[in-house]
Design a protein around this motif. Structure first.
Motif, mmCIF file in Angstrom:
data_model
loop_
_atom_site.group_PDB
_atom_site.id
_atom_site.type_symbol
_atom_site.label_atom_id
_atom_site.label_comp_id
_atom_site.label_asym_id
_atom_site.label_seq_id
_atom_site.Cartn_x
_atom_site.Cartn_y
_atom_site.Cartn_z
ATOM 1 N N TYR A 13 0.831 -1.209 0.000
ATOM 2 C CA TYR A 13 0.000 0.000 0.000
ATOM 3 C C TYR A 13 0.864 1.256 0.000
ATOM 4 O O TYR A 13 0.633 2.183 -0.792
ATOM 5 C CB TYR A 13 -0.918 -0.032 1.227
ATOM 6 C CG TYR A 13 -1.607 1.274 1.524
ATOM 7 C CD1 TYR A 13 -2.540 1.820 0.641
ATOM 8 C CD2 TYR A 13 -1.339 1.953 2.708
ATOM 9 C CE1 TYR A 13 -3.178 3.014 0.927
ATOM 10 C CE2 TYR A 13 -1.968 3.145 3.006
ATOM 11 C CZ TYR A 13 -2.886 3.680 2.104
ATOM 12 O OH TYR A 13 -3.505 4.864 2.398
ATOM 13 N N LEU A 14 1.877 1.296 0.841
ATOM 14 C CA LEU A 14 2.755 2.470 0.900
ATOM 15 C C LEU A 14 3.527 2.652 -0.398
ATOM 16 O O LEU A 14 3.741 3.787 -0.854
ATOM 17 C CB LEU A 14 3.723 2.342 2.077
ATOM 18 C CG LEU A 14 3.089 2.412 3.465
ATOM 19 C CD1 LEU A 14 4.151 2.184 4.543
ATOM 20 C CD2 LEU A 14 2.401 3.762 3.688
ATOM 21 N N TYR A 15 3.914 1.561 -1.017
ATOM 22 C CA TYR A 15 4.585 1.637 -2.327
ATOM 23 C C TYR A 15 3.647 2.227 -3.374
ATOM 24 O O TYR A 15 4.048 3.061 -4.189
ATOM 25 C CB TYR A 15 5.045 0.242 -2.753
ATOM 26 C CG TYR A 15 5.574 0.182 -4.165
ATOM 27 C CD1 TYR A 15 6.870 0.611 -4.452
ATOM 28 C CD2 TYR A 15 4.770 -0.284 -5.215
ATOM 29 C CE1 TYR A 15 7.343 0.574 -5.760
ATOM 30 C CE2 TYR A 15 5.250 -0.324 -6.508
ATOM 31 C CZ TYR A 15 6.529 0.103 -6.780
ATOM 32 O OH TYR A 15 7.011 0.082 -8.071
ATOM 33 N N ALA A 16 2.386 1.776 -3.334
ATOM 34 C CA ALA A 16 1.423 2.222 -4.344
ATOM 35 C C ALA A 16 1.131 3.709 -4.240
ATOM 36 O O ALA A 16 0.959 4.388 -5.258
ATOM 37 C CB ALA A 16 0.129 1.422 -4.220
ATOM 38 N N ILE A 17 1.071 4.253 -3.024
ATOM 39 C CA ILE A 17 0.652 5.648 -2.862
ATOM 40 C C ILE A 17 1.826 6.623 -2.782
ATOM 41 O O ILE A 17 1.608 7.839 -2.704
ATOM 42 C CB ILE A 17 -0.237 5.828 -1.610
ATOM 43 C CG1 ILE A 17 0.579 5.637 -0.325
ATOM 44 C CG2 ILE A 17 -1.432 4.896 -1.654
ATOM 45 C CD1 ILE A 17 -0.161 6.056 0.931
ATOM 46 N N LYS A 18 3.048 6.122 -2.861
ATOM 47 C CA LYS A 18 4.200 7.016 -2.716
ATOM 48 C C LYS A 18 4.323 7.938 -3.932
ATOM 49 O O LYS A 18 4.348 7.491 -5.075
ATOM 50 C CB LYS A 18 5.481 6.207 -2.557
ATOM 51 C CG LYS A 18 6.703 7.089 -2.246
ATOM 52 C CD LYS A 18 7.952 6.260 -2.018
ATOM 53 C CE LYS A 18 9.137 7.165 -1.710
ATOM 54 N NZ LYS A 18 10.379 6.390 -1.497
ATOM 55 N N PRO A 19 4.438 9.245 -3.699
ATOM 56 C CA PRO A 19 4.559 10.205 -4.802
ATOM 57 C C PRO A 19 5.997 10.404 -5.214
ATOM 58 O O PRO A 19 6.901 9.685 -4.750
ATOM 59 C CB PRO A 19 3.988 11.488 -4.185
ATOM 60 C CG PRO A 19 4.466 11.399 -2.756
ATOM 61 C CD PRO A 19 4.389 9.920 -2.403
ATOM 62 N N ASN A 20 6.237 11.391 -6.048
ATOM 63 C CA ASN A 20 7.594 11.781 -6.397
ATOM 64 C C ASN A 20 8.270 12.397 -5.172
ATOM 65 O O ASN A 20 7.607 12.900 -4.264
ATOM 66 C CB ASN A 20 7.572 12.798 -7.546
ATOM 67 C CG ASN A 20 8.843 12.767 -8.371
ATOM 68 O OD1 ASN A 20 9.710 11.921 -8.176
ATOM 69 N ND2 ASN A 20 8.958 13.682 -9.310
ATOM 70 N N SER A 21 9.575 12.380 -5.150
ATOM 71 C CA SER A 21 10.305 12.990 -4.044
ATOM 72 C C SER A 21 10.099 14.493 -4.063
ATOM 73 O O SER A 21 10.219 15.134 -5.121
ATOM 74 C CB SER A 21 11.791 12.678 -4.160
ATOM 75 O OG SER A 21 12.540 13.471 -3.263
ATOM 76 N N PRO A 22 9.772 15.120 -2.911
ATOM 77 C CA PRO A 22 9.567 16.571 -2.876
ATOM 78 C C PRO A 22 10.777 17.369 -3.348
ATOM 79 O O PRO A 22 10.636 18.504 -3.787
ATOM 80 C CB PRO A 22 9.268 16.844 -1.398
ATOM 81 C CG PRO A 22 8.777 15.556 -0.854
ATOM 82 C CD PRO A 22 9.533 14.494 -1.606
ATOM 83 N N SER A 23 11.951 16.785 -3.272
ATOM 84 C CA SER A 23 13.166 17.498 -3.658
ATOM 85 C C SER A 23 13.380 17.522 -5.170
ATOM 86 O O SER A 23 14.268 18.223 -5.664
ATOM 87 C CB SER A 23 14.384 16.848 -2.989
ATOM 88 O OG SER A 23 14.545 15.508 -3.435
ATOM 89 N N LYS A 24 12.561 16.777 -5.921
ATOM 90 C CA LYS A 24 12.781 16.652 -7.366
ATOM 91 C C LYS A 24 12.363 17.897 -8.150
ATOM 92 O O LYS A 24 12.884 18.164 -9.228
ATOM 93 C CB LYS A 24 12.015 15.437 -7.897
ATOM 94 C CG LYS A 24 12.540 14.089 -7.395
ATOM 95 C CD LYS A 24 13.893 13.745 -8.013
ATOM 96 C CE LYS A 24 14.405 12.403 -7.528
ATOM 97 N NZ LYS A 24 13.604 11.264 -7.990
ATOM 98 N N LYS A 25 11.398 18.662 -7.641
ATOM 99 C CA LYS A 25 10.880 19.823 -8.374
ATOM 100 C C LYS A 25 10.814 21.042 -7.455
ATOM 101 O O LYS A 25 10.617 20.914 -6.243
ATOM 102 C CB LYS A 25 9.474 19.542 -8.917
ATOM 103 C CG LYS A 25 9.356 18.298 -9.792
ATOM 104 C CD LYS A 25 9.822 18.542 -11.203
ATOM 105 C CE LYS A 25 9.782 17.270 -12.034
ATOM 106 N NZ LYS A 25 8.414 16.770 -12.245
ATOM 107 N N ASN A 26 10.923 22.218 -8.041
ATOM 108 C CA ASN A 26 10.829 23.461 -7.282
ATOM 109 C C ASN A 26 9.418 24.024 -7.389
ATOM 110 O O ASN A 26 9.039 24.586 -8.413
ATOM 111 C CB ASN A 26 11.851 24.473 -7.800
ATOM 112 C CG ASN A 26 11.758 25.799 -7.063
ATOM 113 O OD1 ASN A 26 11.256 25.863 -5.941
ATOM 114 N ND2 ASN A 26 12.239 26.858 -7.687
#
Length: 269
Positions: A13-26
């Motif tokens: 479940y945690l794998y499925a809902i994990k988004p992109n890393s917050p550090s990837k975009k400004n």
């Protein structure tokens, strides 16, 4: 055995809902201001929703703008929310079945305002405020709108990010425009009467995040207690967008719950 099964399901479940890393975009250019939903509109005025007048009013007052984009039969990008023109123009026809020339003969909500093109809106905003572009494609896997809209937005010099309820469109963006900020829109689809239990539960609980890898999540604030949204915010630190706040009371209540606030029907204090 049972503990291992529960642990495995939780990990999945945690794998499925994990988004992109917050550090990837400004996302900093998008923070610190309110966003006018479909412009600063009044459908009983000469500035109806998603019209150039409504968007101009929002820009003049320094609000960011969230607006909707659809594609016509002849693949022209137009800014309008509903696919069926009944509410906006009293016509029982679909935007996707009409040519742009046919749409140009229509005015919005008994005003003199026509349905604008995406080019019209981008030229009007001209980078003065950040914009959130919602791509409208009513179900299915057709990504034609992405093929058409992406080169237009590529040439736009202002700050923009894209979002959609349809994860297929955001998956397209992840693959073909990975540097563009993309967001997954969601709500409680079942309470809103959407058909298809399994699909709508998956959308509601953000179970396609592992494919979309969104940079932000835009969620109906009424259902802001959703478990997957909570985990995305608290555990994964993703940027969240609240839609659509219709009073100062709703705005104040969600000010600390969401990072970006989209409003209509009132002027924020």
């Amino acid at each position: 055995m049972l503990i291992a099964l529960i642990g495995g399901l939780l990990a999945l479940y945690l794998y499925a809902i994990k988004p992109n890393s917050p550090s990837k975009k400004n996302l900093k250019p998008f923070l610190g201001r309110y966003y006018a939903h479909r412009g600063l509109f009044d459908n009983s005025s000469d500035a109806p929703e998603n019209s150039l007048n409504a968007i101009s009013l929002a820009v003049e007052q320094g609000y960011g703008v969230e607006f909707d984009v659809r594609i016509t039969r002849d693949k022209i990008l137009v800014v309008i929310h509903d696919n069926r023109l009944q509410r906006a123009a009293g016509m029982n026809k679909l935007v996707t079945e009409m040519t742009f020339d046919e749409l140009r003969e229509i005015t919005l909500f008994h005003s003199q305002e026509e349905i604008p093109t995406l080019h019209d809106v981008l030229n009007l905003v001209d980078g003065r405020v950040p914009i959130i572009v919602e791509l409208k494609q009513d179900g299915g896997g057709d990504t034609t709108i992405c093929d058409v809209v992406s080169p237009v937005l590529d040439d736009y010099n202002g700050d923009y990010m894209v979002e959609s309820f349809n994860p297929v469109l955001m998956i397209w963006y992840k693959k073909n425009r990975p540097s563009v900020i993309r967001g997954q829109l969601s709500t409680n689809h079942l309470k809103e009467g959407k058909k298809g239990l399994l699909l709508n539960l998956s959308l509601q609980y953000l179970l396609f995040n592992f494919l979309v890898k969104p940079d932000f999540i835009a969620y109906n604030h009424i259902y802001g207690n959703n478990l997957s949204l909570f985990i995305n915010t608290r555990l994964f630190g993703i940027t969240t967008v609240a839609y659509t706040l219709k009073s100062q009371k709703e705005l104040d209540r969600n000010r600390t719950r969401f990072d970006i606030l989209i409003f209509d029907s009132f002027i924020p204090e």
